[in-house]
Design a protein around this motif. Structure first.
Motif, PDB file in Angstrom:
ATOM      1  N   ALA A  39       0.819  -1.219   0.000  1.00  0.00           N
ATOM      2  CA  ALA A  39       0.000   0.000   0.000  1.00  0.00           C
ATOM      3  C   ALA A  39       0.851   1.265   0.000  1.00  0.00           C
ATOM      4  O   ALA A  39       0.333   2.355  -0.207  1.00  0.00           O
ATOM      5  CB  ALA A  39      -0.932   0.011   1.213  1.00  0.00           C
ATOM      6  N   ILE A  56      -1.849   4.000  -0.045  1.00  0.00           N
ATOM      7  CA  ILE A  56      -3.178   3.774  -0.622  1.00  0.00           C
ATOM      8  C   ILE A  56      -4.114   3.399   0.516  1.00  0.00           C
ATOM      9  O   ILE A  56      -3.821   2.492   1.288  1.00  0.00           O
ATOM     10  CB  ILE A  56      -3.131   2.643  -1.663  1.00  0.00           C
ATOM     11  N   PHE A  57      -5.234   4.108   0.616  1.00  0.00           N
ATOM     12  CA  PHE A  57      -6.157   3.806   1.709  1.00  0.00           C
ATOM     13  C   PHE A  57      -7.524   3.343   1.234  1.00  0.00           C
ATOM     14  O   PHE A  57      -8.416   3.085   2.051  1.00  0.00           O
ATOM     15  CB  PHE A  57      -6.285   4.979   2.683  1.00  0.00           C
ATOM     16  N   SER A  58      -7.699   3.202  -0.082  1.00  0.00           N
ATOM     17  CA  SER A  58      -8.970   2.692  -0.581  1.00  0.00           C
ATOM     18  C   SER A  58      -8.720   1.846  -1.830  1.00  0.00           C
ATOM     19  O   SER A  58      -7.730   2.045  -2.538  1.00  0.00           O
ATOM     20  CB  SER A  58      -9.942   3.824  -0.885  1.00  0.00           C
ATOM     21  N   SER A  59      -9.634   0.943  -2.093  1.00  0.00           N
ATOM     22  CA  SER A  59      -9.471   0.038  -3.231  1.00  0.00           C
ATOM     23  C   SER A  59      -9.624   0.746  -4.576  1.00  0.00           C
ATOM     24  O   SER A  59      -9.221   0.204  -5.606  1.00  0.00           O
ATOM     25  CB  SER A  59     -10.466  -1.121  -3.139  1.00  0.00           C
ATOM     26  N   ASP A  60     -10.172   1.970  -4.562  1.00  0.00           N
ATOM     27  CA  ASP A  60     -10.316   2.700  -5.821  1.00  0.00           C
ATOM     28  C   ASP A  60      -9.201   3.724  -6.039  1.00  0.00           C
ATOM     29  O   ASP A  60      -9.334   4.651  -6.840  1.00  0.00           O
ATOM     30  CB  ASP A  60     -11.699   3.340  -5.950  1.00  0.00           C
ATOM     31  N   PHE A  62      -7.339   5.897  -3.902  1.00  0.00           N
ATOM     32  CA  PHE A  62      -7.071   7.119  -3.165  1.00  0.00           C
ATOM     33  C   PHE A  62      -5.832   6.931  -2.294  1.00  0.00           C
ATOM     34  O   PHE A  62      -5.645   5.883  -1.671  1.00  0.00           O
ATOM     35  CB  PHE A  62      -8.265   7.527  -2.304  1.00  0.00           C
ATOM     36  N   VAL A 101      -4.555  14.523  -0.382  1.00  0.00           N
ATOM     37  CA  VAL A 101      -5.152  13.304  -0.916  1.00  0.00           C
ATOM     38  C   VAL A 101      -5.116  13.405  -2.428  1.00  0.00           C
ATOM     39  O   VAL A 101      -5.436  14.438  -3.012  1.00  0.00           O
ATOM     40  CB  VAL A 101      -6.611  13.132  -0.429  1.00  0.00           C
ATOM     41  N   ARG A 103      -5.421  10.728  -6.223  1.00  0.00           N
ATOM     42  CA  ARG A 103      -5.931   9.441  -6.725  1.00  0.00           C
ATOM     43  C   ARG A 103      -5.151   9.037  -7.957  1.00  0.00           C
ATOM     44  O   ARG A 103      -4.891   9.847  -8.842  1.00  0.00           O
ATOM     45  CB  ARG A 103      -7.399   9.596  -7.091  1.00  0.00           C
TER      46      ARG A 103
END
Length: 104
Positions: A39, A56-60, A62, A101, A103
């Protein structure tokens, strides 16, 4: 664990305990790195003027980092642990708390 002699029993026991504690700590650190390592990303400015890290803190896709890592970059790329390089866009930032943040 049984000590070989009683003359240094306290010292030997302390060394055995310290060694066991260090081994347990090392195992925990290694397991943590294995779990969260993928991550972690390297953050690069397109202009080559700065870099830092994020995770990375989300599966999409971010990613959170420090706002100062984003700096004044107009383009950002991230490098994954497998050396994949991907473009990213800034989603939000808060200089007062030094949080950014973006993406990928």
């Amino acid at each position: 664990r049984r000590l070989a002699s009683t003359s240094g029993a306290k010292t030997g026991l302390r060394q055995d305990f310290s060694s066991a504690a260090l081994d347990a700590y090392s195992q925990i650190v290694t397991q943590t790195v294995d779990a969260v390592g993928p991550a972690v990303v390297a953050v690069h400015h397109g202009e080559g003027t700065g870099q830092g890290s994020g995770f990375i803190f989300s599966s999409d896709g971010f990613i959170v980092t420090n706002d100062h890592v984003l700096g004044d970059a107009s383009t950002i790329t991230v490098s994954l642990t497998d050396d994949t390089v991907l473009p990213a866009e800034i989603v939000g930032r808060d200089p007062a708390t030094d949080v950014g943040v973006f993406r990928m």
